[in-house]
Write a protein that holds these residues in place. Sequence first.
Motif, PDB file in Angstrom:
ATOM      1  N   GLY A  22       0.785  -1.230   0.000  1.00  0.00           N
ATOM      2  CA  GLY A  22       0.000   0.000   0.000  1.00  0.00           C
ATOM      3  C   GLY A  22       0.818   1.281   0.000  1.00  0.00           C
ATOM      4  N   PHE A  23       2.128   1.174  -0.213  1.00  0.00           N
ATOM      5  CA  PHE A  23       2.988   2.364  -0.265  1.00  0.00           C
ATOM      6  C   PHE A  23       3.779   2.379  -1.563  1.00  0.00           C
ATOM      7  N   ILE A  24       4.099   3.581  -2.043  1.00  0.00           N
ATOM      8  CA  ILE A  24       5.020   3.738  -3.170  1.00  0.00           C
ATOM      9  C   ILE A  24       6.395   3.939  -2.566  1.00  0.00           C
ATOM     10  N   CYS A  25       7.364   3.098  -3.000  1.00  0.00           N
ATOM     11  CA  CYS A  25       8.715   3.138  -2.456  1.00  0.00           C
ATOM     12  C   CYS A  25       9.716   3.439  -3.569  1.00  0.00           C
ATOM     13  N   SER A  26      10.847   3.989  -3.178  1.00  0.00           N
ATOM     14  CA  SER A  26      11.918   4.304  -4.123  1.00  0.00           C
ATOM     15  C   SER A  26      12.708   3.046  -4.457  1.00  0.00           C
ATOM     16  N   SER A  27      13.002   2.850  -5.755  1.00  0.00           N
ATOM     17  CA  SER A  27      13.828   1.699  -6.150  1.00  0.00           C
ATOM     18  C   SER A  27      15.265   2.119  -6.453  1.00  0.00           C
ATOM     19  N   LEU A  28      15.540   3.427  -6.419  1.00  0.00           N
ATOM     20  CA  LEU A  28      16.917   3.900  -6.593  1.00  0.00           C
ATOM     21  C   LEU A  28      17.128   5.224  -5.888  1.00  0.00           C
ATOM     22  N   ALA A  29      18.400   5.555  -5.688  1.00  0.00           N
ATOM     23  CA  ALA A  29      18.747   6.818  -5.041  1.00  0.00           C
ATOM     24  C   ALA A  29      18.637   7.939  -6.070  1.00  0.00           C
ATOM     25  N   GLY A  30      18.064   9.042  -5.677  1.00  0.00           N
ATOM     26  CA  GLY A  30      17.917  10.164  -6.598  1.00  0.00           C
ATOM     27  C   GLY A  30      17.009  11.225  -6.017  1.00  0.00           C
ATOM     28  N   CYS A  31      16.450  12.056  -6.896  1.00  0.00           N
ATOM     29  CA  CYS A  31      15.571  13.143  -6.477  1.00  0.00           C
ATOM     30  C   CYS A  31      14.109  12.775  -6.713  1.00  0.00           C
ATOM     31  N   ARG A  48      17.489  10.112 -11.257  1.00  0.00           N
ATOM     32  CA  ARG A  48      18.923  10.242 -10.946  1.00  0.00           C
ATOM     33  C   ARG A  48      19.524  11.387 -11.729  1.00  0.00           C
ATOM     34  N   ASP A  49      20.582  11.953 -11.175  1.00  0.00           N
ATOM     35  CA  ASP A  49      21.382  12.933 -11.897  1.00  0.00           C
ATOM     36  C   ASP A  49      22.014  12.205 -13.081  1.00  0.00           C
ATOM     37  N   ALA A  50      21.940  12.751 -14.277  1.00  0.00           N
ATOM     38  CA  ALA A  50      22.407  12.064 -15.490  1.00  0.00           C
ATOM     39  C   ALA A  50      23.870  11.662 -15.411  1.00  0.00           C
ATOM     40  N   THR A  51      24.730  12.497 -14.810  1.00  0.00           N
ATOM     41  CA  THR A  51      26.150  12.169 -14.765  1.00  0.00           C
ATOM     42  C   THR A  51      26.460  11.053 -13.774  1.00  0.00           C
ATOM     43  N   SER A  52      25.600  10.865 -12.779  1.00  0.00           N
ATOM     44  CA  SER A  52      25.870   9.819 -11.793  1.00  0.00           C
ATOM     45  C   SER A  52      25.601   8.433 -12.373  1.00  0.00           C
ATOM     46  N   GLN A  53      24.860   8.368 -13.492  1.00  0.00           N
ATOM     47  CA  GLN A  53      24.530   7.073 -14.079  1.00  0.00           C
ATOM     48  C   GLN A  53      25.642   6.527 -14.960  1.00  0.00           C
TER      49      GLN A  53
END
Length: 186
Positions: A22-31, A48-53
């Motif tokens: 019942g919750f939306i969770c983040s699957s990666l670090a980012g904004c 994610r920030d494009a350069t961090s990828q």
Amino acid sequence: AGERLCRAEEATAGSGTYTRHGFICSSLAGCLEKRSEDSGLPVVSVVRDATSQLLPDVGAVVTCKVCSINSRFAKVHILYVGSTPLKSTFRGTIRREDIRATEKDKVEVYKSFRPGDIVLAKVISLGDAQSNYLLSTAENELGVVVARSEAGVQMVPISWCEMQCPRTHTKDFRKVARVQPQFLQT
């Protein structure tokens, strides 16, 4: 990653998220990004920030620094992919058999690299369980580009297998790169 962002009835899960219990969770670090949709519920995404990828990929030419050597391989830290600096370093390994294209059985790691050397290498595999990238310097354009002598002076290449200290004129063995103009940086 895995952080609860909001209740599932408050929004729709977008990219970089998943729904659980019942919750939306983040699957990666980012904004966190919330976009309003015409259908009513906003879409929640994690971007994610494009350069961090940027990650070293098979076939990419990377610039790395030698950390340690032994009789079988050199351990390196990958600093650049092409000409783009990485935000965090990745570990890599240059195995003895991947140092040169010819006479692989006669290669000696300590005659090719020393700790502190800056090396151009090509990614040949995404590596093993320790997440080390496997690298190769088997092409003429790949190998040591910057090395310091015992006197702390930047050495000058004098052949494909030797560099010399301009101060003491001491020669050291290295797997020297024949640097192409596109890899030269100031």
